[in-house]
Design a protein around this motif. Structure first.
Motif, PDB file in Angstrom:
ATOM      1  N   VAL A  22       0.826  -1.209   0.000  1.00 23.45           N
ATOM      2  CA  VAL A  22       0.000   0.000   0.000  1.00 23.45           C
ATOM      3  C   VAL A  22       0.859   1.257   0.000  1.00 23.45           C
ATOM      4  CG1 VAL A  22      -1.782   1.305   1.219  1.00 23.45           C
ATOM      5  CG2 VAL A  22      -1.887  -1.204   1.155  1.00 23.45           C
ATOM      6  N   SER A  23       1.823   1.320   0.921  1.00 27.92           N
ATOM      7  CA  SER A  23       2.646   2.531   1.077  1.00 27.92           C
ATOM      8  C   SER A  23       3.790   2.541   0.069  1.00 27.92           C
ATOM      9  CB  SER A  23       3.172   2.632   2.515  1.00 27.92           C
ATOM     10  OG  SER A  23       2.108   2.804   3.412  1.00 27.92           O
ATOM     11  N   VAL A  24       3.437   2.707  -1.182  1.00 30.15           N
ATOM     12  CA  VAL A  24       4.426   2.741  -2.259  1.00 30.15           C
ATOM     13  C   VAL A  24       5.138   4.094  -2.270  1.00 30.15           C
ATOM     14  CG1 VAL A  24       3.211   1.070  -3.689  1.00 30.15           C
ATOM     15  CG2 VAL A  24       2.623   3.493  -3.865  1.00 30.15           C
ATOM     16  N   PRO A  25       6.301   4.177  -2.908  1.00 28.21           N
ATOM     17  CA  PRO A  25       7.038   5.438  -2.939  1.00 28.21           C
ATOM     18  C   PRO A  25       6.229   6.610  -3.492  1.00 28.21           C
ATOM     19  CG  PRO A  25       8.468   3.653  -3.630  1.00 28.21           C
ATOM     20  CD  PRO A  25       7.102   3.068  -3.496  1.00 28.21           C
ATOM     21  N   GLN A  26       5.363   6.355  -4.479  1.00 33.72           N
ATOM     22  CA  GLN A  26       4.570   7.440  -5.056  1.00 33.72           C
ATOM     23  C   GLN A  26       3.634   8.065  -4.016  1.00 33.72           C
ATOM     24  OE1 GLN A  26       5.000   4.432  -6.312  1.00 33.72           O
ATOM     25  NE2 GLN A  26       5.828   4.660  -8.392  1.00 33.72           N
ATOM     26  N   LEU A  27       3.061   7.228  -3.164  1.00 34.22           N
ATOM     27  CA  LEU A  27       2.175   7.735  -2.113  1.00 34.22           C
ATOM     28  C   LEU A  27       2.964   8.540  -1.093  1.00 34.22           C
ATOM     29  CD1 LEU A  27      -0.441   7.918  -0.472  1.00 34.22           C
ATOM     30  CD2 LEU A  27       0.084   5.647   0.481  1.00 34.22           C
ATOM     31  N   ALA A  28       4.029   7.963  -0.573  1.00 39.35           N
ATOM     32  CA  ALA A  28       4.822   8.648   0.449  1.00 39.35           C
ATOM     33  C   ALA A  28       5.382   9.960  -0.076  1.00 39.35           C
ATOM     34  CB  ALA A  28       5.944   7.736   0.939  1.00 39.35           C
ATOM     35  N   ALA A  29       5.855   9.956  -1.328  1.00 40.84           N
ATOM     36  CA  ALA A  29       6.435  11.170  -1.902  1.00 40.84           C
ATOM     37  C   ALA A  29       5.389  12.257  -2.059  1.00 40.84           C
ATOM     38  CB  ALA A  29       7.073  10.855  -3.254  1.00 40.84           C
ATOM     39  N   MET A  50      13.522  -2.987   0.262  1.00 39.85           N
ATOM     40  CA  MET A  50      13.395  -1.735   1.005  1.00 39.85           C
ATOM     41  C   MET A  50      14.343  -0.682   0.441  1.00 39.85           C
ATOM     42  SD  MET A  50      14.294  -1.015   5.030  1.00 39.85           S
ATOM     43  CE  MET A  50      16.062  -1.060   4.689  1.00 39.85           C
ATOM     44  N   TYR A  51      15.574  -1.083   0.176  1.00 38.02           N
ATOM     45  CA  TYR A  51      16.582  -0.149  -0.342  1.00 38.02           C
ATOM     46  C   TYR A  51      16.161   0.407  -1.702  1.00 38.02           C
ATOM     47  CZ  TYR A  51      21.029   1.514  -2.244  1.00 38.02           C
ATOM     48  OH  TYR A  51      22.013   2.281  -2.814  1.00 38.02           O
ATOM     49  N   GLN A  52      15.612  -0.444  -2.553  1.00 37.86           N
ATOM     50  CA  GLN A  52      15.173   0.027  -3.868  1.00 37.86           C
ATOM     51  C   GLN A  52      14.046   1.050  -3.741  1.00 37.86           C
ATOM     52  OE1 GLN A  52      16.839  -0.621  -6.625  1.00 37.86           O
ATOM     53  NE2 GLN A  52      18.214  -1.934  -5.414  1.00 37.86           N
ATOM     54  N   GLU A  53      13.151   0.853  -2.781  1.00 40.61           N
ATOM     55  CA  GLU A  53      12.077   1.829  -2.588  1.00 40.61           C
ATOM     56  C   GLU A  53      12.615   3.142  -2.011  1.00 40.61           C
ATOM     57  OE1 GLU A  53       8.541   0.506  -0.656  1.00 40.61           O
ATOM     58  OE2 GLU A  53       7.941  -0.608  -2.461  1.00 40.61           O
ATOM     59  N   ILE A  54      13.627   3.046  -1.164  1.00 43.06           N
ATOM     60  CA  ILE A  54      14.254   4.266  -0.643  1.00 43.06           C
ATOM     61  C   ILE A  54      14.881   5.061  -1.789  1.00 43.06           C
ATOM     62  CG2 ILE A  54      16.174   5.126   0.764  1.00 43.06           C
ATOM     63  CD1 ILE A  54      15.599   2.809   2.711  1.00 43.06           C
ATOM     64  N   LYS A  55      15.564   4.359  -2.673  1.00 40.77           N
ATOM     65  CA  LYS A  55      16.148   5.049  -3.827  1.00 40.77           C
ATOM     66  C   LYS A  55      15.053   5.682  -4.693  1.00 40.77           C
ATOM     67  CE  LYS A  55      18.768   1.976  -5.826  1.00 40.77           C
ATOM     68  NZ  LYS A  55      19.799   1.466  -6.784  1.00 40.77           N
ATOM     69  N   GLN A  56      13.938   4.979  -4.838  1.00 44.75           N
ATOM     70  CA  GLN A  56      12.858   5.490  -5.688  1.00 44.75           C
ATOM     71  C   GLN A  56      12.220   6.736  -5.099  1.00 44.75           C
ATOM     72  OE1 GLN A  56       9.932   2.529  -6.686  1.00 44.75           O
ATOM     73  NE2 GLN A  56       8.751   3.916  -7.988  1.00 44.75           N
ATOM     74  N   ILE A  57      11.954   6.733  -3.790  1.00 47.93           N
ATOM     75  CA  ILE A  57      11.324   7.913  -3.210  1.00 47.93           C
ATOM     76  C   ILE A  57      12.266   9.113  -3.255  1.00 47.93           C
ATOM     77  CG2 ILE A  57      11.970   7.474  -0.789  1.00 47.93           C
ATOM     78  CD1 ILE A  57       9.247   8.564   0.026  1.00 47.93           C
ATOM     79  N   ARG A  58      13.557   8.853  -3.148  1.00 50.47           N
ATOM     80  CA  ARG A  58      14.510   9.958  -3.237  1.00 50.47           C
ATOM     81  C   ARG A  58      14.547  10.564  -4.636  1.00 50.47           C
ATOM     82  NH1 ARG A  58      18.875   7.149   0.811  1.00 50.47           N
ATOM     83  NH2 ARG A  58      18.378   8.432   2.632  1.00 50.47           N
TER      84      ARG A  58
END
Length: 357
Positions: A22-29, A50-58
């Motif tokens: 649910v909490s995808v990078p697009q939502l958090a960003a 997790m690391y890949q999602e951190i890179k994506q949100i950044r």
């Protein structure tokens, strides 16, 4: 709340980390860009995932964000109860034409590997669910430059969060959707959770660290209420579940306001730990018999939940939702933050000016 932590998000609005996609990078960003604090959910992901999602949100926002991590769970003392429940679910596996999952697929959710990533690639905020990390872990994250939060459902749990050196406690009321963040899973206490306002008041007297209030909050007026009660910010999950950027399954989003689903309840049916969701066929038929065995039951039912979603059958899905689910609004996440902030401002003005809420 310390000004350094408050400065991370202009609006006192935190998007709850909702595991399971649910909490995808697009939502958090989107939440971060609108002035709230968006969160990624590391639960059920590998450390690399997790690391890949951190890179994506950044790549999507330069604003501060958070990452939530599940605490490892103790060994379950009664494997036979899991076997009995698996036998009960055999008919579900046949119906959905799938196999039950392996209950022994892992207990720690890659905890240590995730800590290594968060130490070597620091994020602004790290929060913990299902328990509180050691003082050593908290100190390590502090040295890396992260603020640390942890959930609590009782004043005693809040004291444990404070003793660990965390910067704030997430006070989670029984109204909250998804898993209760209890530090110990004690079946005898099922159904005895505290309502959010009572919890805030008691936690406020128990600890000196700031409180982030969570549980059933869907409107800016409710945010004003928990701030007045002593919280420094509000954490909302179900409110963001229906947003455009949410990674929730379309059937899950639709179910929030579907009159077919009239209530929520805490159930162990899908994971073996108390979690609040919409009452559907699976909850009614299996909830009363599910043992207190997390994450064994989570692993066991995972293929069933995926198969139900693939088949378009909401009656077999884990439809996590808080008590305010009928107030969900299908908006872009950033717009929802703006609407909530506007409602909060109006509620504060009415309170201070003697107006009508």
């Amino acid at each position: 709340m310390s000004s350094a932590l408050t400065d991370l998000f202009p609006h006192p609005i935190v998007q709850a980390p909702m595991a399971g996609g649910v909490s995808v990078p697009q939502l958090a960003a989107a939440v971060c860009e609108a002035g709230g604090l968006g969160f990624l959910a590391a639960g059920y992901k590998t450390a690399d995932g997790m690391y890949q999602e951190i890179k994506q949100i950044r790549s999507l926002t330069g604003r501060p964000f958070g990452v939530n991590v599940f605490m490892p769970q103790p060994e379950y003392p009664d494997p036979a109860a899991v076997d009995v429940y698996a036998h009960q679910l055999a008919g579900e596996a046949t119906w959905y034409e799938t196999e039950l999952g392996d209950p022994d697929s892992g207990r720690d959710d890659g905890f240590e590997a995730k800590l290594v990533v968060l130490r070597d690639n620091p994020v602004p905020v790290v929060s913990f669910h299902f328990g509180v990390p050691s003082r050593e872990v908290v100190d390590t994250l502090h040295r890396a430059g992260s603020f640390v939060l942890a959930a609590a459902t009782t004043p005693d749990e809040a004291r444990a969060v404070e003793r660990a050196g965390a910067d704030a406690v997430i006070a989670q009321g029984v109204e909250a959707g998804g898993h209760q963040g209890t530090h110990r899973d004690i079946p005898e206490t099922d159904g005895s959770g505290m309502g959010l306002l009572s919890l805030i008041a008691q936690v406020r007297e128990a600890v000196n660290i700031p409180i982030i209030a969570a549980g059933g909050i869907m409107r800016g007026g409710q945010i004003a209420g928990v701030l007045a009660a002593g919280a420094s910010a509000a954490q909302l999950g179900t409110a963001f579940l229906a947003t455009h950027e949410s990674g929730a399954h379309p059937l899950h989003k639709q179910a929030l306001t579907n009159p077919l689903f009239v209530r929520t309840e805490l159930t162990r049916a899908f994971s073996g730990r108390p979690a609040r969701g919409l009452v559907n066929r699976f909850v009614r038929e299996h909830g009363p018999y599910a043992p207190a065995a997390y994450p064994e039951i989570h692993h066991l039912t995972s293929p069933l939940r995926k198969a139900a979603a693939k088949a378009g059958d909401a009656q077999g899905m884990a439809l996590w939702a808080g008590q305010g689910h009928r107030m969900a609004r299908e908006l872009p996440a950033g717009q929802l933050v703006e609407v909530l902030a506007g409602e909060l401002a109006a509620a504060r003005a009415a309170l201070t000016g003697g107006g009508v809420l």
